[in-house]
Design a protein around this motif. Structure first.
Motif, PDB file in Angstrom:
ATOM      1  N   ASP A 478       0.854  -1.181   0.000  1.00  0.00           N
ATOM      2  CA  ASP A 478       0.000   0.000   0.000  1.00  0.00           C
ATOM      3  C   ASP A 478       0.894   1.236   0.000  1.00  0.00           C
ATOM      4  OD1 ASP A 478      -1.958   1.873   0.231  1.00  0.00           O
ATOM      5  OD2 ASP A 478      -2.626   1.282   2.242  1.00  0.00           O
ATOM      6  N   TRP A 479       1.262   1.708  -1.193  1.00  0.00           N
ATOM      7  CA  TRP A 479       2.211   2.816  -1.306  1.00  0.00           C
ATOM      8  C   TRP A 479       1.616   4.118  -0.772  1.00  0.00           C
ATOM      9  CZ3 TRP A 479       6.762   4.730  -1.473  1.00  0.00           C
ATOM     10  CH2 TRP A 479       7.000   6.007  -1.986  1.00  0.00           C
ATOM     11  N   ASN A 480       0.371   4.407  -1.117  1.00  0.00           N
ATOM     12  CA  ASN A 480      -0.189   5.718  -0.786  1.00  0.00           C
ATOM     13  C   ASN A 480      -1.077   5.710   0.459  1.00  0.00           C
ATOM     14  OD1 ASN A 480      -2.328   4.334  -1.808  1.00  0.00           O
ATOM     15  ND2 ASN A 480      -2.600   5.607  -3.630  1.00  0.00           N
ATOM     16  N   LYS A 484      -5.519   0.073  -0.199  1.00  0.00           N
ATOM     17  CA  LYS A 484      -5.670  -0.780  -1.383  1.00  0.00           C
ATOM     18  C   LYS A 484      -4.285  -1.203  -1.878  1.00  0.00           C
ATOM     19  CE  LYS A 484      -7.802   2.579  -3.247  1.00  0.00           C
ATOM     20  NZ  LYS A 484      -8.515   3.548  -4.103  1.00  0.00           N
ATOM     21  N   ASP A 486      -1.245  -1.662  -4.127  1.00  0.00           N
ATOM     22  CA  ASP A 486      -0.584  -1.223  -5.344  1.00  0.00           C
ATOM     23  C   ASP A 486       0.409  -2.307  -5.768  1.00  0.00           C
ATOM     24  OD1 ASP A 486      -1.868   1.397  -5.136  1.00  0.00           O
ATOM     25  OD2 ASP A 486      -0.508   1.705  -3.448  1.00  0.00           O
ATOM     26  N   GLU A 513      -0.355   2.014  -9.628  1.00  0.00           N
ATOM     27  CA  GLU A 513      -1.123   2.490  -8.483  1.00  0.00           C
ATOM     28  C   GLU A 513      -2.580   2.060  -8.627  1.00  0.00           C
ATOM     29  OE1 GLU A 513      -1.707   6.587  -5.877  1.00  0.00           O
ATOM     30  OE2 GLU A 513      -0.679   6.634  -7.813  1.00  0.00           O
ATOM     31  N   ASN A 514      -3.127   1.517  -7.531  1.00  0.00           N
ATOM     32  CA  ASN A 514      -4.504   1.030  -7.521  1.00  0.00           C
ATOM     33  C   ASN A 514      -5.446   2.229  -7.355  1.00  0.00           C
ATOM     34  OD1 ASN A 514      -6.933  -0.278  -7.114  1.00  0.00           O
ATOM     35  ND2 ASN A 514      -6.110  -1.756  -5.644  1.00  0.00           N
ATOM     36  N   GLU A 515      -6.235   2.491  -8.384  1.00  0.00           N
ATOM     37  CA  GLU A 515      -7.112   3.657  -8.382  1.00  0.00           C
ATOM     38  C   GLU A 515      -8.579   3.277  -8.247  1.00  0.00           C
ATOM     39  OE1 GLU A 515      -6.226   6.098 -11.736  1.00  0.00           O
ATOM     40  OE2 GLU A 515      -4.081   6.201 -11.284  1.00  0.00           O
ATOM     41  N   PHE A 525      -6.219  -0.289 -12.360  1.00  0.00           N
ATOM     42  CA  PHE A 525      -4.893   0.274 -12.624  1.00  0.00           C
ATOM     43  C   PHE A 525      -4.894   0.996 -13.967  1.00  0.00           C
ATOM     44  CE2 PHE A 525      -4.333  -3.617 -10.141  1.00  0.00           C
ATOM     45  CZ  PHE A 525      -3.652  -3.130  -9.041  1.00  0.00           C
ATOM     46  N   TYR A 587       5.828   9.193  -7.085  1.00  0.00           N
ATOM     47  CA  TYR A 587       6.098   7.779  -7.279  1.00  0.00           C
ATOM     48  C   TYR A 587       7.355   7.384  -6.504  1.00  0.00           C
ATOM     49  CZ  TYR A 587       2.690   7.912 -11.061  1.00  0.00           C
ATOM     50  OH  TYR A 587       1.534   8.056 -11.780  1.00  0.00           O
TER      51      TYR A 587
END
Length: 644
Positions: A478-480, A484, A486, A513-515, A525, A587
């Motif tokens: 979960d980068w952000n 969710k 990514d 990134e999962n949008e 994505f 990123y």
């Protein structure tokens, strides 16, 4: 210039061997892994070309450990490309199985009354002259025979291009000598003078011509089969080598790598011949009064529970009424030959405390697959199959025998075109484990859990599937911080694809990134972003520059209480510890710290895959490393590697 380079490489190889075998590597101050990997990277061998014997004795990196993950009871393994010899019991010494491998190993499995072999031990004996140590990555093919006629079994050994014998002395073996004929010529060279393409020779001793004296047969890597008649009344005096023939002509193993065994399979008192090949074929040549009869291919009466994997090396075990088959992937299978010439599978031989062997191109994940609170091991491999090794929890890794991961219909999960890279996670936010499955086709399949796994369409980014140029790798994090998953996607080198829209090639890592609009939704994505890796000298304020190609093909995120800050990056020559120097909405920006003017050095040798587990507080706990050459898994504590 070439001679000078050969001498330098030889000196470096000797230095590395001394590092591996020094007392410091067994519990003293040891060797810094970066220095060791630097030396290994200069050799023409893969940095991770460890032998099983070395892994058993000193771990993956001497001084730092990296102990092998073992099964309480599991299949006998020799690593890869195994050849076999059966060791009879003698006095108080147990019999067992001697296993050679293409990586220079000679491993002994002692028999046990339970029918399950004892744990594997490197064949070292009592003196340094007994066997080359540390091993050199050349094929080892063992055989036992009374070579000198003193009533004791000696060791015959095909070792690379050499054919050696080790005389049995009181309680030990003598130094190895090249096998010679009566005129003083070396037998291996005599074979190659007749056939320069013969290559490695695998010995087999037995009374081939029925005169009561054991002869010597040799299976060559080009597929040819040779016979040396024994001219001595006691011991061996080999005559000039000649080709073994049947009514259809000289014997030749299909695809090369001839492996032979003699034994009376028909009950007529004469030794029949079994011939295994690189292609995985097994042929039976019945013994006739006038010589060998025509070939009879042996096939299974019913498909074996686990499919045969490549080259076969047979060994008749007359006392047990069965035939043992060494397989290319390193395991040993037992079969019986029925009266109708059909093979009956009796399963793999088992041993105690045996290294877990996942097979080639192993891709591992640690996850509580069955919800019992203990971390299990999930593994994919080159055939495309995915296996689950459940953890009983009695110790850190108390693993049961592997079972196929199955879909909702009970069928095994198999990746399209092989090279399974499994990732069990909650992909759609419903709190069930779904499956992201990287495939040899270069795409990621989404298997949703709807009371069982159901195969869906490949994961897309924009207008089409995420596509790699070869077998695809996938990691999630979960980068952000939106809850969710990514994706970090890479590409293994082989086999390469062309003619399709390719977003990720070998040496590249792409971030997707999962949008998805909510946490409980299918992942969504858009176009991926390729991540560059930079070197940084000293601390975060030091000089920055773009790194040369490291051959990166996968990332393993390191656990952290507050987001993704570090990754273990897998490359063609080593595994590197990368820092991430920025935070969302940017990123990921990946850097490798380089001290002073040193070249980039890895944290570990080259790996097939890796996984980093977490402590209850969310920090790195253990690093599990799957080795590319074998499919074995080594376990380090994160602290031992300097990961905190």
């Amino acid at each position: 210039m070439i001679l000078l380079m050969q001498r330098v490489i030889g000196a470096l190889a000797a230095a590395c061997r001394s590092l591996f075998s020094s007392p410091a590597g067994r519990g003293g101050r040891g060797v810094k892994p970066a220095l060791l990997i630097f030396f290994l990277s200069l050799l023409p061998l893969s940095a991770s070309a460890q032998s099983l014997g070395m892994l058993l004795r000193v771990g993956l990196v001497p001084g730092l450990g990296g102990s092998l993950l073992r099964l309480p009871v599991g299949p006998v393994t020799g690593g890869e490309g195994v050849d076999l010899a059966i060791v009879p019991a003698e006095g108080n010494a147990p019999g067992g199985l001697l296993v050679g491998s293409q990586w220079g190993d000679l491993i002994f499995y002692a028999e046990d009354p339970s029918g399950v072999y004892q744990p594997p031990e490197p064949w070292l004996g009592s003196g340094s002259a007994q066997w080359h140590w540390p091993p050199v990555p050349r094929q080892v093919s063992p055989e036992l025979a009374d070579w000198d006629g003193d009533g004791r079994l000696d060791l015959l050994l095909g070792w690379g291009s050499l054919l050696l014998w080790y005389r049995r002395e009181e309680g030990s073996l003598g130094a190895g000598r090249q096998v010679e004929m009566t005129d003083g010529r070396r037998l291996a060279e005599a074979v190659r003078s007749e056939n320069p393409q013969a290559g490695h020779l695998a010995p087999c001793a037995g009374d081939f011509d029925g005169d009561g004296r054991p002869d010597l047969l040799l299976g060559a890597d080009d597929g040819s089969v040779w016979w040396c008649r024994n001219q001595a009344e006691a011991g061996f005096t080999p005559a000039e080598p000649q080709r073994v023939v049947s009514p259809t002509g000289p014997l030749r193993a299909a695809g090369g790598r001839a492996r032979i065994s003699l034994g009376d399979l028909t009950g007529d008192g004469r030794p029949d011949l079994l011939l295994g090949s690189a292609r995985g074929d097994l042929c039976f040549y019945p013994s006739m009064p006038t010589g060998l009869g025509p070939a009879q291919p042996l096939v299974f009466a019913e498909p074996p529970a686990s499919s045969l994997a490549g080259a076969l090396s047979p060994r008749v075990a007359p006392a047990e009424g069965r035939v043992l088959l060494g397989e290319a992937r390193g395991l040993v299978r037992a079969v019986e030959v029925s009266a109708g010439g059909r093979l009956i599978d009796r399963g793999y031989l088992l041993a105690k405390e045996v290294p877990l062997d996942l097979g080639p191109a192993a891709a591992i994940q640690v996850v509580d697959e069955n919800g019992d609170g203990y971390p299990d091991l999930v593994a994919g491999e080159a055939s495309g199959r995915v296996t689950v090794y459940r953890n009983a929890g009695a110790s850190d890794w108390d693993l049961a025998t592997g079972q196929p991961l199955r879909d909702g219909r009970g069928a095994p999960v198999i990746a399209e075109e092989g090279y399974a890279w499994p990732l069990l996670l909650d992909a759609d936010g419903d709190r069930d484990l779904d499956l992201l499955l990287g495939t040899g086709r270069g795409q990621i399949e989404l298997w949703l859990n709807q009371g069982g796994l159901i195969r869906g369409a490949p994961i897309t980014a924009g207008a089409g599937p995420i596509q790699a140029a070869g077998p695809i790798t996938v990691a999630a994090g979960d980068w952000n911080g939106d809850g969710k998953p990514d994706l970090f996607v890479g590409c293994r080198r082989e086999p390469a694809r062309s003619g399709e829209k390719v977003e990720v090639r070998w040496g590249q890592i792409a971030f997707f990134e999962n949008e998805a609009l909510g946490r409980v939704a299918l992942p969504l994505f858009n176009k991926g972003t390729l991540l560059d890796v930079f070197w940084r000298k000293g601390n975060a304020g030091g000089t920055l520059g773009r790194l040369p190609d490291l051959g990166l093909f996968a990332l393993a995120p390191l656990p952290a209480p507050r987001g993704l800050t570090r990754f273990l990056a897998l490359g063609s020559e080593a595994a590197y510890l990368l820092d991430c120097e920025n935070r969302p909405p940017q990123y990921p920006f990946l850097t490798l710290t380089v001290p002073g003017n040193s070249p980039p050095t890895g944290l570990l040798p080259a790996l097939s895959s890796a996984w980093v587990t977490a402590t209850p507080s969310g920090k790195p706990a253990q690093v599990l490393c799957a080795l590319g050459e074998y499919g074995f898994v080594c376990v380090f504590s994160a602290e031992a590697l300097g990961i905190r």
